[in-house]
Design an enzyme around this catalytic site. Structure first.
Site, PDB file in Angstrom:
ATOM      1  N   GLY A 154       0.822  -1.189   0.000  1.00 17.03           N
ATOM      2  CA  GLY A 154       0.000   0.000   0.000  1.00 17.03           C
ATOM      3  C   GLY A 154       0.866   1.253   0.000  1.00 17.03           C
ATOM      4  O   GLY A 154       2.051   1.221   0.332  1.00 17.03           O
ATOM      5  N   CYS A 155       0.257   2.372  -0.365  1.00 21.05           N
ATOM      6  CA  CYS A 155       1.019   3.621  -0.486  1.00 21.05           C
ATOM      7  C   CYS A 155       1.491   4.097   0.884  1.00 21.05           C
ATOM      8  O   CYS A 155       2.688   4.350   1.092  1.00 21.05           O
ATOM      9  CB  CYS A 155       0.175   4.681  -1.183  1.00 21.05           C
ATOM     10  SG  CYS A 155      -1.494   4.897  -0.512  1.00 21.05           S
ATOM     11  N   TYR A 156       0.572   4.229   1.823  1.00 24.01           N
ATOM     12  CA  TYR A 156       0.973   4.675   3.157  1.00 24.01           C
ATOM     13  C   TYR A 156       1.985   3.720   3.792  1.00 24.01           C
ATOM     14  O   TYR A 156       3.000   4.165   4.348  1.00 24.01           O
ATOM     15  CB  TYR A 156      -0.248   4.803   4.073  1.00 24.01           C
ATOM     16  CG  TYR A 156      -1.136   5.996   3.811  1.00 24.01           C
ATOM     17  CD1 TYR A 156      -0.656   7.296   3.932  1.00 24.01           C
ATOM     18  CD2 TYR A 156      -2.483   5.836   3.500  1.00 24.01           C
ATOM     19  CE1 TYR A 156      -1.489   8.393   3.736  1.00 24.01           C
ATOM     20  CE2 TYR A 156      -3.323   6.926   3.298  1.00 24.01           C
ATOM     21  CZ  TYR A 156      -2.822   8.203   3.423  1.00 24.01           C
ATOM     22  OH  TYR A 156      -3.648   9.285   3.238  1.00 24.01           O
ATOM     23  N   THR A 158       4.170   1.829   2.458  1.00 24.71           N
ATOM     24  CA  THR A 158       5.497   1.981   1.850  1.00 24.71           C
ATOM     25  C   THR A 158       6.267   3.115   2.522  1.00 24.71           C
ATOM     26  O   THR A 158       7.436   2.961   2.908  1.00 24.71           O
ATOM     27  CB  THR A 158       5.359   2.245   0.338  1.00 24.71           C
ATOM     28  OG1 THR A 158       4.767   1.095  -0.284  1.00 24.71           O
ATOM     29  CG2 THR A 158       6.711   2.522  -0.292  1.00 24.71           C
TER      30      THR A 158
END
Lengths: 351, 351, 351, 351
Positions: A154-156, A158
């Site tokens: 996921g973006c967060y 990472t």
């Protein structure tokens, strides 16, 4: 170019699909040969993405998702579809021998029950969880290179995990007092038509959302607990920025002893010394989301607040690129035996 | 309108001066009769602020700052000049019997040595510190009404203190574990010509700045320590938002016991029950900076994270209005015997 | 306040409805007593608009639109619903003796067939067209004061007509060579959930749209033809700005003779001398949308290009305020015997 | 990489210098070996541009501009300094045998007196004007390939000339009735510290500027007159957009006869058939600045308004890339015998 790797993309109409298309324009060893969308099948890619006009990729015709066709034509397939949808497609593709990079959350959590709790749905392909590799190359490079199923982070998570990893590995911070204050650009909310993400609802404003139970919480906890070697619970809190792209996570930790900024900086620099896509900034410099815009860089700034003995870690990524499609392409490169950064832009869009 | 209160404004060319001019357009009991600027003296206000064209206030001629003239013409004077400059003007005006609302930091810190440490300059008018009243009306209403020198609070401290006050007063949170993650719009950086606040350096990006030693730290600590009855050290961290106006402070605290969201919400609602300019939002609702844009409202949202037993307080203000000139006008109203909200807009600019 | 005028608002959930609610917060002679929405009936206004929390207007309960109820409770009703829907409600309300300010396009065009051509729908209440007054007070003040049905002008036409009127009245420009290059903020596109107006589709970009047949064309032509006393066809072209509010129309005309900028400026200044809500800027100054943000001002700048003998007229308004709800309130004020600017903000949101 | 072409950049601290640095990161046949700045000499490039951290280019040390050194080390030098300054450096470098791409206006105008009139300064190197080639490759490809001094076009002229060229070449529009309404992002205003381009002065607003005498006017007129074979005077008008990058020129022309949109589209498509960096969009599609963001594409949309018999041409470029440094790199590629698009990104930053 007789040995171009052939890639497919299931779900081309969202921002992660759009981003993958953007990145593939410049890849010299991999090409998109299939892009799918139920809604837009039959159109050329340039018809829905005019920015691809007069480029070869713009001529590619969108098809309906067909696992058999994808399996026949592709060496690797990216899944840019919602969670739950992804798990079934992934399973089918794997059965037919195709490598899969799944951008959804379906294979990120090792524990089926944790997934089912946070995503409130049954995991019907839990049998694949053991072999799915969490696609954060700075942590799992070797496993990724040998994998056939990548759970793209996921973006967060990472940004949070890359920011915390060196400190937790070195054991310099308390594991029971971690607060992550994360801010994301609006592309993270997806390309669905919703009032809440209209220009006039986002521009010139700022707000938190999703507190206190954002679904990326267990993913962060799973990975940082492994690094620390102990179970960690974090306070993870998300905000919506009036920008297109970018995540900045401000991570608050408490130092165990009186570690100096020099020592902290050395620990981080050493940790990422052979991982050039994470950039530990010089002391005194703080990251800015624009400095990573359009790239897979993760920029990390470090602050030691002696008054409170806290280590504040600032971690910036581009949520669509490093936080989604760019990292997916890093993983696909690795899975296919290419260099990790092949085809990826190294210069951010500045200004 | 024979009994209009006459006000002066020293330093009209910055954003706080501009904001005060904007607010005074609609005040029916107070009028600006003097506005000063060394650089722009001789021009009409509309010459530098075309948005005042065809309005009576636009015809006011800017003068050079002259304490004697200000004292003769004004009942109350706002100081919108840099710290250090303000202290001398304030002293001169007070000697001549004028009430002063100082928007600089010069009289906010009770302790001369704390001021001199954080602002790295000598305080030459420390004799006035004992009588200066910290102009946060929700805390010091009575003192403000009787004061002749108001130290108008900083923008960040306003949001942080109003957010923390009820919890600290009720004693429900640990005083040793407070983190304030604050984000401000670009007007907070002032109207000086600097590369760092050019449009292309701020737009479409996000970054932290000033860590770990922002000058608003001691101001926050002074006030919340008084409320808590014990010395508090906070981790205070600031970020720059690509918006014109607005501060959102996300405040992380740790609950002492297992207080429920309902109990917390009751404590906050009760605390502000007779203070209508602070709006404790219904449970489940989080503040947005646009909801207070152009107003003196402070909107507060509350989240209890049971997993970490943290109380997260979200506090939103308009940094120029509640965080500077609007609060200055609240204070001037009180000092002059008017209602606190006279002349102030209650409806934010939406969208 | 025993003699407050009672107003109703049909269609509160769009941006024009939201804007009217914002404006009514400060009106001292008119109050909203009914706001309607099929989708949100039963909720308090503050439930859908948290910016009204703790304000009296926020307590108003949204009802389903009921003409009989509106007629019984209201002196004047604003219609903020789509065209075609508006004409039927207007007719019913007029039959019951209520004055109507219609923000849709239904009664703006005098000629039924023109309406039906451009809007591609039948006009079922054409019998009301003769008595409908085009609600541009600078042109039709007397008629508005005596009207019971106001056709509130479109946003673009307001800026274009006010910009062109003095030049056409004075006969100094060719009527056959008028080009209007208009740019609008995103709120003009409405609050419906559409991909095209998502933040990420509008921010950091700029585009034209709707060329060459925007529906505001006949409205502009109708009104400027009346002023000029001859039929005029214009080239009208629209663009989408990445801002919330604001229209700037750059209007290109060709001077008949060699009129100087001084003469042009005198003509415009004279034309608007007794109309203080239009501000002809000093020579050399050009309007900015922010200078009218949140107000009903129309700011006009004038440029004579001697090389091409063109008069370029720049006309700026706030599309939601002067271009919709603010002008509707001006009209309602006039219809109800109040001063035109009662309750309206005169100070724009700066910055 | 033994045959890398060596390039120098004089003036690295502005936005055009920054953009050239960004582009050179990915060039595989040309490398920056010298970057100069009086103010920043001695620092590494990454010190002033943190986005280059951990990239080889970031290690390049900034030097003071020294023509002898530049001549010795470089095959081609880019001048990104103000006009007037550029002409002297260019002359010195040419004398020493280095090829020069000048991004300033100093060699764009063929006629010394026109330059001196519009730029209000003496041209001290007019002897070089005859050999300077106007660096718009779609018009002057052959001359560029053989040139040693390139006058890199202005941003606005690039969009205007590329938009008008096919219509003027085909002779389908009146040459006496051309209006260009151009809008540019804020990076076009440069990176100097000025109040007028602060974030809070540009964001959420829109305005015209520089009317009626923008310095790009004679450059446009010179080039389109050549194409048309007759002297043309245009009305050229500029506006400031609240975006980082991008120019959209809306160009109003009058058709001589009754040319259909199909015929117009064919003329444009044919004109650019062998020039792939200009993209004539399919009929009905209009350009958006984001679709060219970060690239050298010029996107052109066409509208025929039959009511007024006008052809409206919409031309979008990235002002920093195609409008400055990207086009400079195209020219440098050509001058050095490389393909025109070598090293240039083809995929825009979307979203």
């Amino acid at each position: 170019m007789s040995h171009m790797i052939k890639a497919g993309l299931v779900g081309v109409t969202g921002y992660t699909g759009m981003e993958l298309a953007r990145l593939m324009v410049h890849h010299s060893s991999m090409e998109l040969v299939r892009v799918t969308s139920r809604a837009e099948a039959g159109k050329r890619l340039a018809d829905i993405y005019p920015f691809l006009h007069r480029l070869p990729l713009g001529e590619l015709v969108i098809t309906r998702p067909d696992p058999a066709d994808l399996a026949e034509e592709c060496d690797v397939v990216f899944l840019a579809v919602p969670h739950k949808t992804a798990m079934e497609i992934a399973a089918t593709l794997l059965e037919q021998g195709v490598k899969v990079v799944d951008l959804s959350a379906d294979f990120r959590l090792n524990d089926k029950s944790v997934y089912e709790h946070w995503y409130a749905t049954e995991h019907t392909r839990a049998g694949l969880l053991p072999e799915a590799v969490y696609g954060l190359p700075e942590l799992y490079l070797d496993q990724i290179m040998g994998a056939r199923l990548i759970a793209n982070p996921g973006c967060y998570p990472t940004s949070a995990i890359l920011g915390l990893a060196p400190a937790l590995k070195a054991g310099i911070v308390e594991t029971g007092d971690i607060v992550i204050d994360a801010k994301s650009g609006a592309s993270g909310a997806g390309r669905g038509a919703k009032v809440g993400t209209l220009f006039c609802e986002v521009a010139d404003s700022f707000r938190a959302y999703g507190l206190p139970n954002h679904r990326h919480t267990p993913e962060i906890e799973q990975e940082i607990s492994k690094i620390a070697g102990t179970g960690i619970t974090v306070s993870f809190n998300t905000h919506l920025l009036p920008i297109d792209r970018g995540i900045l996570s401000t991570i608050y930790t408490r130092l165990k002893g009186s570690t100096s900024i020099e020592e902290v900086h050395d620990i981080f620099t050493e940790f990422y010394s052979d991982k050039p896509l994470v950039r530990v900034l010089p002391k005194g410099l703080l990251p800015e989301t624009r400095h990573v815009r359009g790239t897979v860089f993760c920029d990390i700034g470090l602050v030691v607040d002696q008054r409170t003995n806290r280590l504040v870690i600032l971690s910036a990524i581009d949520n669509l690129c490093r936080g989604a499609s760019g990292q997916a392409l890093m993983n696909a490169n690795l899975v296919c035996g290419l260099d990790i950064d092949e085809g990826l832009p190294m210069a951010p869009m500045m200004p």
